[in-house]
Design a protein around this motif. Sequence first.
Motif, PDB file in Angstrom:
ATOM      1  N   TRP A 117      15.223 -11.924  39.079  1.00  0.00           N
ATOM      2  CA  TRP A 117      14.419 -11.143  38.319  1.00  0.00           C
ATOM      3  C   TRP A 117      13.312 -10.894  38.996  1.00  0.00           C
ATOM      4  N   GLY A 119      12.629 -11.029  41.854  1.00  0.00           N
ATOM      5  CA  GLY A 119      12.615  -9.941  42.959  1.00  0.00           C
ATOM      6  C   GLY A 119      13.031  -8.765  42.014  1.00  0.00           C
ATOM      7  N   GLU A 120      12.807  -8.386  41.290  1.00  0.00           N
ATOM      8  CA  GLU A 120      13.228  -7.433  40.687  1.00  0.00           C
ATOM      9  C   GLU A 120      11.901  -6.340  39.605  1.00  0.00           C
ATOM     10  N   ARG A 121      11.215  -8.050  39.648  1.00  0.00           N
ATOM     11  CA  ARG A 121       9.613  -7.470  38.605  1.00  0.00           C
ATOM     12  C   ARG A 121      10.414  -7.252  37.125  1.00  0.00           C
ATOM     13  N   ARG A 122      11.555  -7.338  36.744  1.00  0.00           N
ATOM     14  CA  ARG A 122      12.082  -7.350  36.362  1.00  0.00           C
ATOM     15  C   ARG A 122      11.642  -7.564  35.111  1.00  0.00           C
TER      16      ARG A 122
END
Lengths: 339, 339
Positions: A117, A119-122
């Motif tokens: 999350w 890393g994905e900037r989710r």
Amino acid sequence: MKRPTIADVARRAGVSKGAVSYALNGQPGVSAATRQRILAIAEEIGFNPNSAARALSGASARAVGLALSRPARILGIEPFFMELISGVEAELSSRGYALTLQVVADPEAEVAVYRRWWGERRVDGVFVCDLRADDRRVPMLEELDLPAVVIGGPGHTGALPHVWSDDAAAVTETLEYLIALGHRRIARVGGLPGLLHTELRTSAFQRVCERPEVRWSLSVPSDYSGEDGARVTRRLLSAPERPTAIMYDNDVMAIAGLAVAQEMGLAVPGELSIVAWDDSPLCQLVHPALTALSRDIPAYGGHAARHLLALIRGEQVGAYQDEGAHLTPRGSTAPPRAS
Amino acid sequence: MKRPTIADVARRAGVSKGAVSYALNGQPGVSAATRQRILAIAEEIGFNPNSAARALSGASARAVGLALSRPARILGIEPFFMELISGVEAELSSRGYALTLQVVADPEAEVAVYRRWWGERRVDGVFVCDLRADDRRVPMLEELDLPAVVIGGPGHTGALPHVWSDDAAAVTETLEYLIALGHRRIARVGGLPGLLHTELRTSAFQRVCERPEVRWSLSVPSDYSGEDGARVTRRLLSAPERPTAIMYDNDVMAIAGLAVAQEMGLAVPGELSIVAWDDSPLCQLVHPALTALSRDIPAYGGHAARHLLALIRGEQVGAYQDEGAHLTPRGSTAPPRAS
DNA sequence: CTGAAAGCGCTTACAG
DNA sequence: CTGAAAGCGCTTACAG
């Protein structure tokens, strides 16, 4: 149907995209009259800013995450998580934040989910539930700069802000009540051994049971399921020296324990007193109604959400102590009948 | 800690960003050897593609949405939603999809949430639960091109694909069993009146109760809470001509009903038979254990998720009939004692 | 099979 | 107070 973009709004309003952005986000840089006009047009054509574009431009993802690592079966049984989520949601949605939920198999997978999350900037931040002693998530979240609020504690939260309630005090209150009623042989059916709140409750139980009035005590772990609650209760009640009172770490096990006592022909509360942790409506539906440790779980979730949003806004957030469970005596507890 | 981007991977691998993208997404346009090297480097530096950038580039948001409009209290009580969510999650997370959850106050708010999600491109598709007759969400979702799978039906789903189970058949099976046992006066405590599945169950109940064997029948709505279940049961059992069997639309109410019968001194199953819809562990913990309509709710959620993902991939998806609830007889049902 | 480049839809310094 | 422009980090035609 074509989604309207900020360019559509700008064109109809006769201004630049920048002006629309300022108007929508309440930033200075646009006159009150223009702002009004822009907002009216956005409303009229049903414009909602593309969340991906927004997130990519450095603004927030407007979402926070919660990963849970309990088996599906347990999640369904316990009202706790759904109530917690409801409380979290009420707070989040009023601020326009979404909740991203992921159910995983084990704590290791949870670490991976948080890392992904990030890393994905989710998500803009996460909740951490079911804290364990030496939880790997804590150092990881400290290292990443992903805002995180622990729901639980005290202790083992590292430098992370946390929302907690004093489980130890609730255990102590319960035991002192049972001792005052005259109980001298007390057992406990605890929750999953690895969990911090289980350990905190266990220590509190053992501490109080060192008092001279308590002649015999035993704390047994379980997996929170009704089956396990029934099995442990059966074993406790079949022993030569059986307890006159049992406290359970959730309500499902307490109800299972009540059923076992009745199946074994033991009178509740005459021959066995029962206390449940977490007061669901079911506790009032069985006979006798169960004495229970009540707490406002949605409110607990709401506090956690409020703290996470503050943390995301960059405010200083420390520990927040929630109200904690309090004992609600009902028909399942009484002085032990002399035997 | 700085998040690695696709450029970091490209630089270390000595290739273009495009090549990294192809390698990561399993697209052609990059040799097997290069792909291997790129994947190894991505893994090594812990690269996860920024979900916002991905979504903005026309790829999917890799998230699906679920909005629920039941009060927090009810959500906590019923294991149904948490089990459904667990099942949905298991399927989604194995495909790398996130679940975005929102709890709202009423169906109107649900419409607004779906519309906003669509505008924000926050999700690639949505689930629709708690279908109502003339549900406003159905035409809206048809108009938007937001992939949607209805969990429920049959009927009132418009052109939307749906995953459903035959509630009417389960009601019929239950009633035929009760009639075969000799019951002639049968009542039902139904769920929330507006919900389609409540209506379907009610019609099925009324249809079977038109049979000549059934001399008296009554179906009463409720709000699914234990309190309501208890209240309605008390009223049913206090009437001059009381039922010899009651079926409940959830397990919490059935347990509440059992408690009321016992408090009123009625023998279960001798003077009153009880059937619960949805078989939670609690049904087996009370005495007598409750005859229940069992179904695999996580599997139901899993099917719905699988269908939504297929729809998002652009496949043709129609209606899918799930297995449906089946009757599990236990101690709470028996022939009525002659009175 | 690979690289350079446009573009997704926003936000936000930077000039006027 | 407003406009033109760069840039976020990807994906995907388009040339080589």
